[in-house]
Design a protein around this motif. Structure first.
Motif: not given
Length: 331
Positions: A90-119
């Motif tokens: 998802a392009g998130i750097d765990i050494e620089k980003c805080d936990i608010r990035h767990f709520a990020s969205s990709i192509k109008n989908r939350c990360i887990p939904e986006w990941y399930v559809c693509n992986y």
């Protein structure tokens, strides 16, 4: 509290004057103290939820212990590895980003939904274990803001469970080859006995000790499984009396029933089962466990089979072993 104790009266008066506030009185463990309203500001800051860096958050998860049903360290490690894989894609750097990035969205989908559809669904299923109800309660106690984790509770498709179908002649071939190990390779024979006879998983075979084989209050033969996959600290599984007696008759002076290196259980024994017994299953040792469940189902009910295998529910047992029941002749 330590800061207030070390502050001198002069310092307190100066702060009171600068803040232009009236003093208030608080009862502290070391006595009745005169403090300023700055203390309420400090208390508010302490009570405010925090957003730790994701890498630090993982460290908190892996090193912490829950009061009940604490997962094994190996399980937590796998969950973190899956989450790192998801966040990296998802392009998130765990050494620089805080936990608010767990709520990020990709192509109008939350990360887990986006990941399930693509992986795949498997990574998300493991990763979201970090946000189970028990862990959420723990994060709250640590003053970690758990709101960014809400997206990870999305429903996922159920785990695909294949019904067990024994191959024609497969069980006979396995027994024929493995029983010869009793005279040629005792350790490998014990692996066979624990998997096929008692239905243990590879990870349980590695940890099994002689002291785990015991009799319950009414004389039934059981084996104690510590930190079982289904949860809890210990699980007492009923055993096939014939196989229990067979294993005990070969008791050695070692603490472990199979005192060998891990590779012998996870690599060399599976290679033997594929080469000599013709098992084509992805996990040959687990195939032996399924034969144990199938055999138990033939002479007992599904509840007994579920207890022998240590399943979390009878439903799981029925989904795997109900495909080939033994049909009694009608005449």
């Amino acid at each position: 509290m330590n800061i207030l104790t070390k502050t001198t009266t002069c310092d307190t008066n100066t702060r009171m004057h600068n803040a232009n506030t009236s003093p208030i009185r608080a009862v502290l463990p070391n006595g009745d103290k005169l403090i300023t309203r700055d203390f309420s500001t400090i208390s508010t800051e302490i009570a405010r939820p925090t957003w730790p860096i994701i890498e630090n958050f993982f460290w908190t998860y892996e090193t912490s212990r829950l009061s009940s049903a604490n997962p094994r360290d190996e399980t937590k490690r796998k969950n973190v590895v899956s989450m790192k894989r998801i966040l990296a894609r998802a392009g998130i750097d765990i050494e620089k980003c805080d936990i608010r990035h767990f709520a990020s969205s990709i192509k109008n989908r939350c990360i887990p939904e986006w990941y399930v559809c693509n992986y795949n669904t498997h990574d998300v299923r493991l990763a979201r274990s970090i946000f189970s109800k028990r862990w959420i309660m723990f994060y709250r106690s640590q003053n970690i803001d758990y709101r960014p984790f809400a997206n990870w509770s999305l429903p996922l498709s159920g785990v695909k469970v294949e019904q067990f179908n024994p191959g024609f002649g497969e069980e006979e071939r396995i027994n024929q080859r493995c029983k010869l190990l009793k005279d040629t390779d005792r350790d490998m024979y014990m692996m066979y006995a624990l998997a096929y006879g008692l239905g243990l998983r590879s990870s349980e075979i590695k940890r099994a000790k002689w002291e785990d084989l015991m009799l319950d209050g009414v004389g039934n033969r059981v084996i104690a499984i510590h930190n079982p996959k289904s949860g809890g600290k210990i699980q007492y599984r009923p055993c096939d009396p014939a196989w229990w007696d067979e294993i005990v008759s070969l008791k050695s002076e070692h603490d472990l029933i199979v005192p060998v290196q891990e590779d012998n259980i996870t690599r060399y024994f599976p290679q033997f089962l594929r080469r000599e017994c013709g098992i084509k299953d992805k996990n040959p040792v687990h195939r032996l466990r399924k034969f144990c469940g199938h055999r138990t189902m033939q002479g007992n009910d599904i509840f007994a089979a579920s207890r022998v295998l240590g399943h979390s529910s009878v439903e799981m047992t029925s989904r795997i072993y109900s495909g080939n029941p033994t049909i009694a002749p009608s005449f």
